[in-house]
Motif scaffolding. Structure first.
Motif, PDB file in Angstrom:
ATOM      1  N   ILE A 320     -47.538 -13.029 -12.243  1.00 14.74           N
ATOM      2  CA  ILE A 320     -47.953 -11.561 -12.560  1.00 14.74           C
ATOM      3  C   ILE A 320     -48.333 -10.970 -11.327  1.00 14.74           C
ATOM      4  N   TYR A 321     -49.230 -11.360 -10.636  1.00 17.71           N
ATOM      5  CA  TYR A 321     -49.694 -10.725  -9.194  1.00 17.71           C
ATOM      6  C   TYR A 321     -48.413 -10.225  -8.610  1.00 17.71           C
ATOM      7  N   SER A 322     -47.377 -11.006  -8.072  1.00 20.19           N
ATOM      8  CA  SER A 322     -46.245 -10.433  -7.440  1.00 20.19           C
ATOM      9  C   SER A 322     -45.512  -9.381  -8.105  1.00 20.19           C
ATOM     10  N   SER A 323     -45.500  -9.513  -9.233  1.00 19.31           N
ATOM     11  CA  SER A 323     -44.419  -8.583  -9.985  1.00 19.31           C
ATOM     12  C   SER A 323     -45.333  -7.125  -9.812  1.00 19.31           C
ATOM     13  N   MET A 324     -46.437  -7.177 -10.192  1.00 20.93           N
ATOM     14  CA  MET A 324     -47.390  -5.881 -10.132  1.00 20.93           C
ATOM     15  C   MET A 324     -47.387  -5.494  -8.740  1.00 20.93           C
ATOM     16  N   GLN A 325     -47.531  -6.378  -7.413  1.00 18.55           N
ATOM     17  CA  GLN A 325     -47.426  -5.828  -6.277  1.00 18.55           C
ATOM     18  C   GLN A 325     -46.459  -5.050  -6.054  1.00 18.55           C
ATOM     19  N   SER A 326     -45.295  -5.468  -6.246  1.00 17.49           N
ATOM     20  CA  SER A 326     -44.001  -4.772  -5.827  1.00 17.49           C
ATOM     21  C   SER A 326     -43.709  -3.752  -6.544  1.00 17.49           C
ATOM     22  N   THR A 327     -43.824  -3.695  -8.147  1.00 12.17           N
ATOM     23  CA  THR A 327     -43.683  -2.689  -8.900  1.00 12.17           C
ATOM     24  C   THR A 327     -44.737  -1.416  -8.308  1.00 12.17           C
ATOM     25  N   LEU A 328     -45.837  -1.564  -8.372  1.00 12.31           N
ATOM     26  CA  LEU A 328     -46.794  -0.525  -7.882  1.00 12.31           C
ATOM     27  C   LEU A 328     -46.264  -0.032  -6.566  1.00 12.31           C
ATOM     28  N   ILE A 329     -45.784  -0.467  -5.688  1.00 10.63           N
ATOM     29  CA  ILE A 329     -45.326   0.010  -4.250  1.00 10.63           C
ATOM     30  C   ILE A 329     -43.969   0.922  -4.671  1.00 10.63           C
ATOM     31  N   TYR A 330     -42.955   0.197  -5.566  1.00  6.35           N
ATOM     32  CA  TYR A 330     -41.992   0.809  -5.656  1.00  6.35           C
ATOM     33  C   TYR A 330     -41.842   2.096  -6.581  1.00  6.35           C
ATOM     34  N   LYS A 331     -42.763   2.096  -7.409  1.00  6.41           N
ATOM     35  CA  LYS A 331     -43.013   3.082  -8.312  1.00  6.41           C
ATOM     36  C   LYS A 331     -43.784   4.318  -8.120  1.00  6.41           C
ATOM     37  N   ASN A 332     -44.824   3.939  -6.899  1.00  2.00           N
ATOM     38  CA  ASN A 332     -45.410   5.143  -6.298  1.00  2.00           C
ATOM     39  C   ASN A 332     -45.218   5.603  -5.273  1.00  2.00           C
ATOM     40  N   SER A 333     -44.031   5.008  -4.552  1.00  3.08           N
ATOM     41  CA  SER A 333     -43.391   5.487  -3.177  1.00  3.08           C
ATOM     42  C   SER A 333     -42.433   6.612  -3.456  1.00  3.08           C
ATOM     43  N   ILE A 334     -42.392   7.383  -2.570  1.00  2.00           N
ATOM     44  CA  ILE A 334     -41.366   8.680  -2.012  1.00  2.00           C
ATOM     45  C   ILE A 334     -40.159   7.856  -2.031  1.00  2.00           C
ATOM     46  N   ASP A 335     -38.778   8.236  -2.566  1.00  2.00           N
ATOM     47  CA  ASP A 335     -37.575   7.521  -2.521  1.00  2.00           C
ATOM     48  C   ASP A 335     -37.365   6.954  -1.069  1.00  2.00           C
ATOM     49  N   ASP A 336     -37.436   8.023   0.153  1.00  2.00           N
ATOM     50  CA  ASP A 336     -36.992   7.350   1.500  1.00  2.00           C
ATOM     51  C   ASP A 336     -38.032   6.860   2.067  1.00  2.00           C
ATOM     52  N   LEU A 337     -39.072   6.497   1.230  1.00  2.00           N
ATOM     53  CA  LEU A 337     -40.343   5.850   1.987  1.00  2.00           C
ATOM     54  C   LEU A 337     -40.639   4.394   1.250  1.00  2.00           C
ATOM     55  N   ARG A 338     -39.825   4.230   0.553  1.00  2.00           N
ATOM     56  CA  ARG A 338     -39.792   2.779  -0.170  1.00  2.00           C
ATOM     57  C   ARG A 338     -39.564   1.843   0.698  1.00  2.00           C
ATOM     58  N   SER A 339     -38.552   1.693   1.662  1.00  2.00           N
ATOM     59  CA  SER A 339     -38.424   0.516   2.360  1.00  2.00           C
ATOM     60  C   SER A 339     -39.596   0.484   3.678  1.00  2.00           C
ATOM     61  N   PRO A 340     -39.957   1.516   4.202  1.00  2.00           N
ATOM     62  CA  PRO A 340     -40.962   1.440   5.205  1.00  2.00           C
ATOM     63  C   PRO A 340     -42.304   1.083   4.395  1.00  2.00           C
ATOM     64  N   THR A 341     -42.497   1.699   3.290  1.00  3.26           N
ATOM     65  CA  THR A 341     -43.799   1.202   2.560  1.00  3.26           C
ATOM     66  C   THR A 341     -43.909  -0.231   2.277  1.00  3.26           C
ATOM     67  N   LEU A 342     -42.683  -0.830   1.859  1.00  2.36           N
ATOM     68  CA  LEU A 342     -42.617  -2.167   1.580  1.00  2.36           C
ATOM     69  C   LEU A 342     -42.712  -3.044   2.517  1.00  2.36           C
TER      70      LEU A 342
END
Length: 397
Positions: A320-342
């Motif tokens: 549950i923790y890991s799923s929310m962690q990645s989902t929050l980053i992916y869905k709240n990031s600008i498209d071209d900033l997703r990989s750098p933010t991750l």
């Protein structure tokens, strides 16, 4: 359950899922077996902590590199390189020049490269996997991938129990080589379709930090991720050691019993993938707090059945923790900033090296149970401080 069925209809998802499942199985097989083999050499948690520290050092190095250049290179090529390098490192021990008897050093090198591969998994593979899905299925798809990643702990601990029963390190290294190189072949058929950002690395970093400051969900993940990785993650290398120390089981039985944590992760992943989550940030925060409290109970359980039950619950929480962690980053990031933010998130995950070194030091002076208890209590105190920091930052914005 409909969303779980639907995500498999999207091209590319199944290949990227399979790649992650294979590398995840190898990673957790390493964590378990390397820890037990290290325990056999030293009879304490110190060497196991150092090997875990090498893994976290790899995560840190890769996180720094990919934070700067993650939006400028192909995730496919990076992952191909890392799968190849890690697989070759496992195969090196079979060569005449590598068969020198220094297996502890080999474990550290493999763990370091595996840590770098783990970082690419966050920075590129999971982002590529989510890119294959429509927005409404991203949460379920990431949840399914996280569940599978954690479920590999179930497979790895059962397989690790059999390997430890043989007591042959070379069987382990051969299987690891196959998992890394075999899954890497599938990357040849999966392109990274993300647009390459031509901005300079420092401009990208500035944009990532500004985005984190604006988006409360991203900021929450970045601030609380070190708490989990410093004060929770190291316990994974110590699960089997609890059974060995407190209940005097055999190495093989300890590894098999530790698999219940992976079974809990499967259940937690299915649960979080099947439900529509309205407040993922709140779930992320509470799962971190509850995990720290649960570790205190796990480390002090006087009954083996109670320990097994709590490990199952811990596995559910980790999914549950890991799923929310990645989902929050992916869905709240600008498209071209997703990989750098991750990648920035992965750098924060790499703070686990502090936790691993802490475990290694405490392991010289305490029992395994006491190490976990102290680690969890330290973590809960830091968690409360981070929550206060988040509230202060939110009030100023």
């Amino acid at each position: 359950m409909l969303s779980i069925k639907e995500i498999w209809r999207h091209p590319g998802f199944s290949r990227l899922w399979l790649i992650g499942t294979a590398s995840g199985s190898a990673r957790w097989l390493e964590v378990l077996c390397f820890s037990v083999f290290a325990w056999q050499l030293t009879a304490d948690a110190s060497l196991a902590g150092l090997i875990m520290g090498a893994r976290m050092a790899g995560v840190v190095l890769a996180g720094v590199v990919f934070m700067f250049i993650g939006g400028r290179i192909s995730g496919q090529l990076v992952m191909l390189f890392m799968h190849g390098a890690t697989g070759i490192a496992c195969a090196f021990v079979f060569l005449p020049m590598g068969a020198n008897g220094h297996l502890a050093l080999n474990y550290a090198v493999i763990s370091f490269l595996s840590g770098m591969l783990w970082s690419t998994d966050f920075s590129f593979r999971r982002r590529m996997l989510a890119d294959r899905l429509p927005d409404r299925l991203v949460s379920s798809g990431v949840g399914m991938d996280v569940m599978s990643s954690h479920a590999t702990r179930l497979v790895a601990t059962l397989l690790g129990g059999a390997i430890l029963g043989f007591g042959d390190e070379y069987v382990l290294l051969g299987i690891l080589c196959f998992l890394y190189l075999g899954s890497g072949v599938f990357l040849l058929f999966e392109k990274d379709n993300a647009m390459v950002n031509s901005a300079g690395p420092f401009h990208t970093l500035r944009e990532v930090l500004l985005q984190a400051r604006r988006e409360k969900s991203i900021l929450t993940v970045l601030i609380l991720t070190p708490v989990y990785n410093v004060f929770v993650l190291p316990y994974l290398a110590l699960i089997a050691l609890i059974f060995l120390e407190n209940f005097k089981t055999t190495e093989s039985l300890a590894a098999s019993l530790a698999s219940v944590e992976g079974a809990g992760a499967v259940v937690g992943g299915i649960l979080i993938s099947s439900l529509h989550v309205n407040r993922p940030r709140l779930i992320f925060v509470f799962s971190t707090a509850f995990f720290l409290l649960l570790l205190v109970l796990i480390s002090n359980s006087p009954f083996i059945m109670g320990l097994i039950g709590m490990l199952f619950l811990a596995g559910m929480l980790s999914s549950i923790y890991s799923s929310m962690q990645s989902t929050l980053i992916y869905k709240n990031s600008i498209d071209d900033l997703r990989s750098p933010t991750l990648s920035l998130m992965t750098l924060f995950i790499g703070t686990g090296i502090v936790g691993a070194l802490n475990v290694s030091w405490m392991g010289l002076h305490m029992t395994v149970s006491n190490v976990i208890t102290v680690m969890a209590l330290e973590g809960f105190a830091v968690f409360l401080l981070m929550i206060l920091l988040l509230r202060c930052l939110s009030s100023k914005s």
